[in-house]
Design an enzyme around this catalytic site. Structure first.
Site, mmCIF file in Angstrom:
data_model
loop_
_atom_site.group_PDB
_atom_site.id
_atom_site.type_symbol
_atom_site.label_atom_id
_atom_site.label_comp_id
_atom_site.label_asym_id
_atom_site.label_seq_id
_atom_site.Cartn_x
_atom_site.Cartn_y
_atom_site.Cartn_z
ATOM 1 N N ASP A 7 47.318 -2.324 3.765
ATOM 2 C CA ASP A 7 47.491 -3.665 3.345
ATOM 3 C C ASP A 7 46.435 -4.560 3.714
ATOM 4 O O ASP A 7 46.570 -5.264 4.660
ATOM 5 C CB ASP A 7 48.919 -4.276 4.065
ATOM 6 C CG ASP A 7 49.474 -5.340 3.503
ATOM 7 O OD1 ASP A 7 48.983 -5.869 2.376
ATOM 8 O OD2 ASP A 7 50.302 -5.959 4.342
ATOM 9 N N THR A 54 54.942 -15.076 0.781
ATOM 10 C CA THR A 54 56.283 -15.708 1.004
ATOM 11 C C THR A 54 56.106 -16.844 2.005
ATOM 12 O O THR A 54 57.021 -17.626 2.203
ATOM 13 C CB THR A 54 57.288 -14.562 1.746
ATOM 14 O OG1 THR A 54 56.606 -13.914 2.539
ATOM 15 C CG2 THR A 54 57.773 -13.774 0.220
ATOM 16 N N ASP A 100 38.186 -10.786 -4.385
ATOM 17 C CA ASP A 100 36.787 -10.700 -4.035
ATOM 18 C C ASP A 100 36.282 -10.705 -5.526
ATOM 19 O O ASP A 100 36.911 -10.718 -6.610
ATOM 20 C CB ASP A 100 36.130 -9.890 -3.235
ATOM 21 C CG ASP A 100 34.754 -10.341 -2.573
ATOM 22 O OD1 ASP A 100 34.060 -11.032 -3.183
ATOM 23 O OD2 ASP A 100 34.628 -10.068 -1.376
ATOM 24 N N LYS A 151 52.488 1.393 6.981
ATOM 25 C CA LYS A 151 51.598 0.389 6.387
ATOM 26 C C LYS A 151 50.838 0.140 7.540
ATOM 27 O O LYS A 151 51.233 -0.121 8.735
ATOM 28 C CB LYS A 151 52.401 -0.877 6.046
ATOM 29 C CG LYS A 151 51.507 -2.147 5.648
ATOM 30 C CD LYS A 151 52.605 -3.242 5.150
ATOM 31 C CE LYS A 151 52.933 -4.153 6.110
ATOM 32 N NZ LYS A 151 51.984 -5.110 6.345
ATOM 33 N N ARG A 199 59.111 -4.855 12.912
ATOM 34 C CA ARG A 199 59.795 -5.311 14.495
ATOM 35 C C ARG A 199 61.087 -4.643 14.586
ATOM 36 O O ARG A 199 61.281 -4.220 15.819
ATOM 37 C CB ARG A 199 59.626 -6.661 14.873
ATOM 38 C CG ARG A 199 58.135 -6.966 14.754
ATOM 39 C CD ARG A 199 58.073 -8.434 14.791
ATOM 40 N NE ARG A 199 58.026 -8.909 13.658
ATOM 41 C CZ ARG A 199 58.091 -10.353 13.100
ATOM 42 N NH1 ARG A 199 57.758 -11.243 13.930
ATOM 43 N NH2 ARG A 199 58.029 -10.674 11.872
ATOM 44 N N LYS A 257 45.097 -6.593 1.141
ATOM 45 C CA LYS A 257 45.196 -7.859 0.114
ATOM 46 C C LYS A 257 43.916 -8.244 -0.588
ATOM 47 O O LYS A 257 43.272 -9.162 0.009
ATOM 48 C CB LYS A 257 45.939 -8.731 0.905
ATOM 49 C CG LYS A 257 47.490 -8.481 1.181
ATOM 50 C CD LYS A 257 48.082 -9.948 1.659
ATOM 51 C CE LYS A 257 49.547 -9.517 1.989
ATOM 52 N NZ LYS A 257 49.647 -8.686 3.382
HETATM 53 O O1 C5P Z 1 58.022 -7.077 11.572
HETATM 54 P P1 C5P Z 1 58.604 -7.344 10.199
HETATM 55 O O2 C5P Z 1 59.663 -6.458 9.762
HETATM 56 O O3 C5P Z 1 58.925 -8.837 9.846
HETATM 57 O O4 C5P Z 1 57.276 -6.889 9.321
HETATM 58 C C1 C5P Z 1 57.226 -7.310 8.147
HETATM 59 C C2 C5P Z 1 55.754 -6.631 7.546
HETATM 60 O O5 C5P Z 1 55.516 -7.156 6.281
HETATM 61 C C3 C5P Z 1 54.277 -7.407 8.173
HETATM 62 O O6 C5P Z 1 53.417 -6.299 8.435
HETATM 63 C C4 C5P Z 1 54.326 -8.470 7.631
HETATM 64 O O7 C5P Z 1 52.829 -8.943 7.800
HETATM 65 C C5 C5P Z 1 54.722 -8.116 6.199
HETATM 66 N N1 C5P Z 1 54.868 -8.979 4.983
HETATM 67 C C6 C5P Z 1 55.826 -9.740 5.520
HETATM 68 N N2 C5P Z 1 55.988 -10.875 4.315
HETATM 69 C C7 C5P Z 1 55.271 -10.862 3.150
HETATM 70 C C8 C5P Z 1 54.183 -9.995 3.213
HETATM 71 C C9 C5P Z 1 54.029 -9.171 3.873
HETATM 72 O O8 C5P Z 1 56.649 -9.981 6.285
HETATM 73 N N3 C5P Z 1 55.427 -11.942 2.546
#
Ligand code: C5P
Length: 234
Positions: free
Chosen positions: A66, A122, A71, A39, A213, A68
């Site tokens: 990603d 979220t 527009d 992603k 992460r 999003k």
């Molecule tokens: O590092 P981590 O596992 O928390 O990353 C989750 C990824 O999913 C990040 O790129 C974050 O921006 C994305 N994301 C999220 N929650 C959402 C939408 C996207 O954590 N509701």
């Protein structure tokens, strides 16, 4: 996009949330054949542009862009067309952009591109909805937008792991459900608040997991991927 034969390995999407292309490409090189979808989000795309998409795609991986989109219909349709030409396989769009925008996007996409709708972020709460003039509950707004996306030809949804089950029940087996907000038992929560484990998310009906992460910040990212896949298999 979905197949019953899809292996667990092919259901993992690694979020390349890095400030520079060099860091992103170093991780892609370490993970090589262990991960098949990456992603690329707003941070890396803003810093590194379409070149980073081409560079990661050149390794043979699939790209989930990603951005999003939200527009006017013409602008979104043009961006969807450009993403298709760039060779990405998945692209996000805000379902709150409404029917005309979603239909324009769906008709501009190439067959190899999957559009993924964002319902309610979220990070939003009931208060966020009220402040922006939405009086429904969070859950009914998520379902309403998911249904709108499906009606307009958007083939998948990004969803919290807690909404996977209800969306699967309401929207059926054809819709692709992708969930971030998952944490293996051994990883730090970071800033994720309402997460589930990868196995729980898949059991609830998720098709793909987005994980950042726990892999990208691990001392040994490749070992983290293997551990995660073992945990799911168990
Ligand atoms: O590092 P981590 O596992 O928390 O990353 C989750 C990824 O999913 C990040 O790129 C974050 O921006 C994305 N994301 C999220 N929650 C959402 C939408 C996207 O954590 N509701």
């Amino acid at each position: 996009m979905k197949s019953a034969m899809t292996s667990v390995r092919d259901r993992l999407i690694v979020a390349l949330d890095f400030p520079t292309p060099a860091k992103a490409l170093a991780l892609v090189s370490v993970l090589s054949d262990a991960v098949s979808i990456y992603k690329i989000g707003l941070q890396l795309y803003t810093a590194a542009g379409p070149e980073i998409v081409r560079a990661v795609a050149a390794t043979g991986a699939k790209i989930f862009l990603d951005l999003k989109l939200h527009d006017i219909p013409n602008t979104v349709a043009k961006a969807v067309g450009a993403a298709g030409e760039l060779g990405v396989q998945m692209l996000t769009i805000h379902l709150s952009g409404g029917r005309a925008m979603l239909e324009a996007a769906a008709s501009a996409k190439s067959p190899s591109l999957s559009l993924l709708g964002v319902t309610v972020l979220t990070s939003s709460t009931q208060e966020t909805l009220s402040e922006t003039g939405v009086s429904s509950t969070l859950e009914s707004q998520v379902i309403r937008l998911g249904q709108l996306g499906k009606d307009c030809g958007i083939g998948g949804l990004i969803t919290s792991p807690h909404e996977v089950r209800v969306l699967r029940e309401r929207l059926g087996s054809e819709i692709t459900l992708i969930t971030p907000g998952v944490r293996p038992a051994w990883a730090a929560a970071d800033d994720q608040k309402r997460f589930t484990t990868p196995a729980e998310a898949l059991k609830s009906g998720a098709d793909y997991l987005v994980i950042g992460r726990p892999i990208t910040a691990a001392a040994d990212p490749r070992a983290a991927v293997e551990r995660l896949l073992d945990e799911i298999a168990d």
